[in-house]
Design a protein around this motif. Structure first.
Motif, PDB file in Angstrom:
ATOM      1  N   ARG A 410       0.747  -1.269   0.055  1.00  0.00           N
ATOM      2  CA  ARG A 410       0.096   0.209  -0.015  1.00  0.00           C
ATOM      3  C   ARG A 410       0.970   1.353  -0.038  1.00  0.00           C
ATOM      4  O   ARG A 410       0.547   2.375  -0.612  1.00  0.00           O
ATOM      5  N   TYR A 411       2.022   1.114   0.729  1.00  0.00           N
ATOM      6  CA  TYR A 411       2.858   2.371   0.460  1.00  0.00           C
ATOM      7  C   TYR A 411       3.377   2.832  -1.111  1.00  0.00           C
ATOM      8  O   TYR A 411       3.099   3.699  -1.435  1.00  0.00           O
ATOM      9  N   GLY A 412       3.650   1.494  -1.629  1.00  0.00           N
ATOM     10  CA  GLY A 412       4.133   1.952  -2.894  1.00  0.00           C
ATOM     11  C   GLY A 412       3.163   2.318  -3.872  1.00  0.00           C
ATOM     12  O   GLY A 412       3.222   3.232  -4.566  1.00  0.00           O
ATOM     13  N   LEU A 413       1.808   1.660  -3.970  1.00  0.00           N
ATOM     14  CA  LEU A 413       0.655   1.940  -4.779  1.00  0.00           C
ATOM     15  C   LEU A 413       0.197   3.085  -4.448  1.00  0.00           C
ATOM     16  O   LEU A 413      -0.258   4.151  -5.480  1.00  0.00           O
ATOM     17  N   ARG A 414      -0.097   3.505  -3.127  1.00  0.00           N
ATOM     18  CA  ARG A 414      -0.930   4.892  -2.616  1.00  0.00           C
ATOM     19  C   ARG A 414       0.307   6.032  -3.025  1.00  0.00           C
ATOM     20  O   ARG A 414      -0.365   7.072  -3.490  1.00  0.00           O
ATOM     21  N   THR A 415       1.485   6.129  -2.826  1.00  0.00           N
ATOM     22  CA  THR A 415       2.189   7.043  -3.062  1.00  0.00           C
ATOM     23  C   THR A 415       2.676   7.445  -4.477  1.00  0.00           C
ATOM     24  O   THR A 415       2.880   8.551  -4.830  1.00  0.00           O
ATOM     25  N   THR A 416       2.674   6.398  -5.195  1.00  0.00           N
ATOM     26  CA  THR A 416       2.758   6.471  -6.758  1.00  0.00           C
ATOM     27  C   THR A 416       1.788   6.767  -7.567  1.00  0.00           C
ATOM     28  O   THR A 416       1.723   6.536  -8.840  1.00  0.00           O
ATOM     29  N   GLU A 417       0.468   6.813  -6.898  1.00  0.00           N
ATOM     30  CA  GLU A 417      -0.745   6.785  -7.725  1.00  0.00           C
ATOM     31  C   GLU A 417      -0.692   7.687  -8.873  1.00  0.00           C
ATOM     32  O   GLU A 417      -1.247   7.427  -9.961  1.00  0.00           O
ATOM     33  N   SER A 418      -0.262   8.756  -8.647  1.00  0.00           N
ATOM     34  CA  SER A 418      -0.524   9.916  -9.572  1.00  0.00           C
ATOM     35  C   SER A 418       0.692   9.516 -11.092  1.00  0.00           C
ATOM     36  O   SER A 418       0.219   9.901 -12.218  1.00  0.00           O
ATOM     37  N   LEU A 419       1.575   8.613 -10.632  1.00  0.00           N
ATOM     38  CA  LEU A 419       2.185   8.028 -11.699  1.00  0.00           C
ATOM     39  C   LEU A 419       1.302   6.989 -12.674  1.00  0.00           C
ATOM     40  O   LEU A 419       1.697   7.060 -13.664  1.00  0.00           O
ATOM     41  N   TRP A 420       0.910   5.976 -11.972  1.00  0.00           N
ATOM     42  CA  TRP A 420       0.326   5.131 -12.595  1.00  0.00           C
ATOM     43  C   TRP A 420      -1.024   5.198 -13.088  1.00  0.00           C
ATOM     44  O   TRP A 420      -1.579   4.654 -13.902  1.00  0.00           O
ATOM     45  N   ARG A 421      -1.928   5.916 -12.384  1.00  0.00           N
ATOM     46  CA  ARG A 421      -3.402   6.239 -12.582  1.00  0.00           C
ATOM     47  C   ARG A 421      -3.757   6.589 -13.983  1.00  0.00           C
ATOM     48  O   ARG A 421      -4.540   5.859 -14.486  1.00  0.00           O
TER      49      ARG A 421
END
Length: 432
Positions: A410-421
């Motif tokens: 969840r750290y990785g996905l939540r923090t980089t969401e603006s990159l992968w979304r």
């Protein structure tokens, strides 16, 4: 004012708008995108026109940014509000807006300290976005500040929470005693939704989130958190080429296990749609290994691990992720990584429920896959569960056992969401 709006309205929306005008406290709750926010904003504009000249007008949300995204942006939409939208003026980052010629104060209330922002004020009209996320002490202070006689009004929206949440126990269940009028909305109450959007919304929420955000239930957080996890669907033996190495995400531990996940973007071989992949995992369990490691040793081990990760379907070995996301409590380790010249080091976004909801949505839609080599994560996901004791106290918390790789995820996905979304199909979490 309603004549200026071309947006289709349901009977439930119109009834709530009309009935709310005489309600001291008006609350709209229910499913996401069920029409409750639009109805409540129209009711707010009507009350704004009728509000007395003395006393503040305030809009409250979890943060200023959520107020701007959830409320100001819709109010400035000509699609939603037609010609009224040109009478909503706001500069991004400003704590005030001008709406229909009135000054409106925008107040973020993310913790109990926020009550100091309204202490001593006289408030004529208040609108609260996502009321269950507002601290109880702030809500009670806000009620005490509605001091313009019987002309003061409080309007609020929320998605349901647990059945023991203070908003349900002390206000919804005691509506007549506290002067609250409450409307429950479902997806069927929003006539502007097309069937495809409803289908996608239902696919994005499962388990607890489906019951609360789609069915509108005030239900306990109980059982497995990622009950949608299916090893046949989410675990892969082979990986596609990784087009973007987003991050490695670290849950730091000395006595507890240290977990580091490598996350990238690739294309599903069958659908050719972009998909997130947990490519590899590094773990060190000091209890099992009978040896604790220092910050510098973890940093060296991390570099060595990344240097030997093969890039799928190429002859290249070694990966340099764009970001290194670290457990925010591990300040000394973050400093060690900086000293060792690691670029892109940042503290993780540790908003637990938001992170869990992000992971849940990705698992539900199949937009996240995990390579079988990430054994720690594969072991933890099925047993990652809600704390039933905390749920009975009105809190949604995971059990803090065997959760280290789940935390890193969840750290990785939540923090980089603006990159992968932007690479994935849009998530329909509009509060309309």
């Amino acid at each position: 004012m309603l004549r200026d709006l071309e947006l289709p309205m349901s009977r439930a929306q119109i009834a709530s708008i009309v009935e709310s005008q005489d309600a001291p406290i008006a609350l709209w709750s229910g499913a996401v995108s069920s029409g409750k926010t639009i109805a409540s904003l129209i009711a707010f504009l009507l009350r704004l026109v009728a509000a007395p000249d003395h006393g503040l007008i305030v809009i409250v949300g979890r943060t200023l940014q959520t107020i701007e995204r959830n409320l100001i942006d819709p109010l400035q939409s000509t699609y939603l509000f037609g010609p009224l939208a040109k009478h909503v003026h706001h500069t991004t980052g400003s704590t005030t807006a001008t709406i229909l010629g009135r000054t409106v104060h925008l107040i973020g209330a993310s913790d109990a300290r926020a009550e100091g922002r309204i202490r001593g004020s006289t408030i004529a009209l208040a609108y609260v976005d996502e009321a269950t996320l507002v601290p109880y002490s702030f809500w009670m202070m806000l009620l005490s500040r509605l001091r313009v006689g019987d002309q003061s009004r409080l309007l609020a929206t929320t998605n349901p929470d647990g059945p023991f949440h203070w908003l349900r126990k002390e206000f919804i269940l005691r509506s007549p005693q506290v002067g609250l009028t409450h409307w429950h909305f479902t997806l069927d109450d929003n006539p502007s939704l097309d069937p495809g959007m409803v289908t996608r919304l239902k696919a994005q929420y499962t388990g607890l989130w489906y019951r609360r955000f789609i069915l509108g239930d005030w239900c306990l957080a109980a059982g497995a958190i990622y009950e949608m996890f299916d090893s046949e669907r989410h675990i892969v033996k082979a990986l596609p080429p990784i087009e973007r190495w987003l991050c490695d995400a670290i849950d730091y531990g000395t006595v507890n296990p240290y977990a580091d996940l490598l996350i990238g973007l690739g294309r599903d071989p069958e659908t050719q749609r972009s998909r997130l992949y947990v490519v590899s995992e590094y773990r060190h369990d000091s209890r099992r290994e009978r040896r604790q490691m220092t910050d510098s040793e973890y940093s060296r081990a991390r570099r060595a691990w990344l240097a030997r990760v093969p890039q799928p379907q190429t002859n290249i070995v070694g990966v340099a992720p764009e970001w290194t996301i670290v457990d925010p409590s591990a300040a000394s380790y973050i400093e060690q990584l900086h000293r060792d010249g690691v670029s892109g080091v940042t503290a993780a976004d540790n908003t637990v429920l938001d992170g869990i909801r992000t992971v849940s949505s990705l698992l539900a839609t199949g937009d996240l896959a995990i390579h079988e080599s990430a054994a720690g994560l594969v072991d933890e996901l099925p047993s990652y569960s809600w704390d039933s004791g905390a749920a009975e106290r009105g809190e949604d918390k995971p059990i803090k056992e065997n959760d280290h790789s789940c935390d890193a995820l969840r750290y990785g996905l939540r923090t980089t969401e603006s990159l992968w979304r932007p690479y994935l199909p849009p998530r329909l979490e509009v509060a309309a």
